[in-house]
Design a protein around this motif. Structure first.
Motif: not given
Length: 357
Positions: A69-88
């Motif tokens: 999960v951490a890998k996906v969040i980090t990769a989705a940020g590209e230059w930096s991790t997303p400011a907000l992440v909603g999780l289900c």
């Protein structure tokens, strides 16, 4: 020499961005598929996800899931991790504490808030936020008000409010609507009730803040064209062409609804690859969506959507060959009861906003 030129380019790029006084603000929504710990909660039906359960959910598998999960969040940020992440589909506070402190996300200094509802399996929704980009002011959770099953249990709707760097208030709703278990049509009234509850929450924000900045995200278990989303929630394709919305697609209050309270679904009428965020029996569906109020869609506003930025995040590592239905499918943690060690049965979605200082 190449390294020096590369560094010079990025310094110049950052200076241009700074001179324009604009800051990127990425939002991500992700159903992470059964992020359970290995402890038994006697109040919920979490027996499958125990070391002794039929999925053999061990400490090692749980730790691996956190890293995925951490890998996906980090990769989705590209230059930096997303400011907000909603999780289900997160079980409890313990799961999120470990996600934010026992994975590379510990370097991102996320904070979180989550629901503590009465879902029978014990799963909840949560929001991760970076404090330097979002100043948290408060949160609440709202149970779905069911009309035909007064004691039905499902995920609560998470409402978080705070301020962004422009000084604008941002109201965020993270949702996980009732599932299609038992049949799509048979379960549809439950999603109608969830949509009515969410619409009421949005109307309440508007009553206090006439130009609301509303951001809705999550797994709706319905597509953007289904009745719960298009008619009851009143979320239409971006940009809204209100004059073209037929009367049959409106609810009674829409004719009097102020333009600032109209909702734009960023994932309606989008042609993407893959053609949805979830695949079931060979068919892709856009069950995960990001929806914004019209104020956030106004490109002249201090905080506004970057047109065309909403998309499914689908790098190759999140997909695997679909041997049953052909093509590709999400690389899951479990495929049925077979452990795959992947990521989730859903693909994450992202959208970008600009903050003009």
């Amino acid at each position: 020499m190449i390294r020096i030129l590369t560094m010079t380019f990025f310094i110049l790029l950052l200076s241009v961005i700074s001179s324009k006084g604009q800051t990127d603000f990425r939002v991500m929504s992700y159903n992470v598929e059964n992020l359970f710990d290995t402890e038994d909660n006697p109040l919920t039906a979490d027996e499958e996800f125990l070391p002794s359960g039929n999925r053999h959910w061990t400490g090692g598998r749980f730790y691996h899931k956190l890293q995925q999960v951490a890998k996906v969040i980090t990769a989705a940020g590209e230059w930096s991790t997303p400011a907000l992440v909603g999780l289900c589909e997160v079980e409890n506070d313990s799961v999120l504490v470990r996600l934010l402190h026992q994975t590379p996300l510990r370097l991102q200094h996320y904070r979180y808030c989550m629901t503590h509802g009465e879902d029978t399996r014990g799963i909840n929704v949560a929001l991760l936020y970076q404090r330097d980009k979002f100043r948290y002011l408060g949160h609440a959770e709202q149970p779905v008000r069911f009309t035909r099953k007064q004691h039905k249990h499902t995920r609560n709707i998470l409402h978080v409010w705070g301020e962004v760097l422009t000084g604008d208030r941002l109201d965020i709703f993270v949702c996980h609507f009732p599932s299609r278990y038992g049949g799509e049509k048979e379960s549809e009234p439950d999603r109608f009730d969830a949509a009515r509850t969410l619409r009421s929450l949005c109307d309440s924000v508007y009553a206090l803040h006439p130009t609301p900045h509303i951001l809705i995200m999550g797994d709706f278990n319905d597509t953007p064209d289904d009745i719960s989303i298009r008619q009851i929630l009143d979320a239409h394709p971006f940009p809204i062409r209100w004059a073209s919305v037929p009367d049959s697609m409106r609810i009674e209050s829409q004719t009097d609804r102020h333009p600032f309270l109209r909702l734009c679904n960023l994932f309606a009428e989008r042609k993407t690859h893959p053609s949805g965020s979830h695949k079931y029996q060979g068919e892709w569906s856009q069950l995960d969506q990001i929806i914004v109020s019209s104020a956030l869609a106004d490109t002249t506003a201090a905080m506004h959507l970057v047109p065309g930025s909403a998309r499914i995040f689908s790098p190759p590592f999140l997909l695997t060959k679909d041997k049953t239905w052909r093509g590709e499918r999400p690389f899951r943690s479990y495929y049925g009861f077979k452990y795959e060690g992947g990521y989730s049965d859903h693909l994450p979605i992202i959208a970008d906003f600009l903050l003009s200082k």
